[in-house]
Design a protein around this motif. Structure first.
Motif, PDB file in Angstrom:
ATOM      1  N   GLN A  76      58.345  36.150  -1.166  1.00 21.27           N
ATOM      2  CA  GLN A  76      57.062  35.820  -1.126  1.00 21.27           C
ATOM      3  C   GLN A  76      56.305  36.958  -2.080  1.00 21.27           C
ATOM      4  O   GLN A  76      55.360  36.632  -2.489  1.00 21.27           O
ATOM      5  N   GLU A 135      59.853  18.300   1.184  1.00 20.84           N
ATOM      6  CA  GLU A 135      59.330  19.308   0.440  1.00 20.84           C
ATOM      7  C   GLU A 135      60.056  19.228  -1.185  1.00 20.84           C
ATOM      8  O   GLU A 135      61.219  18.727  -1.099  1.00 20.84           O
ATOM      9  N   SER A 158      54.387  28.387  -8.030  1.00 20.36           N
ATOM     10  CA  SER A 158      54.527  27.087  -7.385  1.00 20.36           C
ATOM     11  C   SER A 158      56.041  26.895  -6.944  1.00 20.36           C
ATOM     12  O   SER A 158      56.243  25.810  -6.393  1.00 20.36           O
ATOM     13  N   LYS A 191      59.415  26.573  -5.166  1.00 20.11           N
ATOM     14  CA  LYS A 191      59.508  26.600  -3.670  1.00 20.11           C
ATOM     15  C   LYS A 191      61.191  26.974  -3.363  1.00 20.11           C
ATOM     16  O   LYS A 191      62.138  26.422  -4.125  1.00 20.11           O
ATOM     17  N   TYR A 202      56.881  33.799  -4.714  1.00 17.88           N
ATOM     18  CA  TYR A 202      57.253  32.305  -4.391  1.00 17.88           C
ATOM     19  C   TYR A 202      56.867  31.640  -2.840  1.00 17.88           C
ATOM     20  O   TYR A 202      56.516  32.568  -2.289  1.00 17.88           O
ATOM     21  N   GLN A 203      56.976  30.481  -2.933  1.00 21.09           N
ATOM     22  CA  GLN A 203      56.654  29.748  -1.631  1.00 21.09           C
ATOM     23  C   GLN A 203      58.048  29.682  -1.143  1.00 21.09           C
ATOM     24  O   GLN A 203      58.973  29.271  -1.713  1.00 21.09           O
TER      25      GLN A 203
END
Length: 112
Positions: free
Chosen positions: A24, A46, A3, A5, A28-29
């Protein structure tokens, strides 16, 4: 994990692409920004946990962005990245609140 970012802010597309791919794979986002103003707009929209921030960008420099991040998003961690390292720049970034300062090129394993 998964979760968190991460926002990569770098004007070099190849750096953004390779970092994004590696992060990724770690779960990770990842968001990307080529310029400082674009990065700041992502922060407003965000929930960014970590910023990998290049020191030199075409519109704003990394120190200016770092100052804005610390002021408006104090819980967001920032790691400064640069190919143009100097002790004074590193000290300034850390004093302002950067969590780390790394020199390019760097090992993706070290970053993780």
């Amino acid at each position: 994990m998964g979760s968190e970012k991460i926002l990569i802010v770098d004007d070099e597309k190849i750096i953004r692409m390779t970092l994004k791919e590696r992060l990724q794979k770690e779960g990770y986002q990842v968001l990307e920004a080529e310029k400082g103003e674009q990065a700041l707009s992502f922060l407003g929209e965000e929930g960014i946990d970590l910023i990998l921030l290049d020191y030199r960008l075409p519109d704003l420099n990394g120190i200016e962005i770092l100052k804005r991040v610390i002021l408006s998003y104090p819980d967001t961690m920032t790691i400064m990245m640069t190919a143009y390292s100097s002790i004074s720049n590193a000290v300034e970034a850390i004093k302002l609140g950067a969590h780390d300062y790394i020199n390019k090129p760097f090992s993706h394993d070290d970053l993780i």
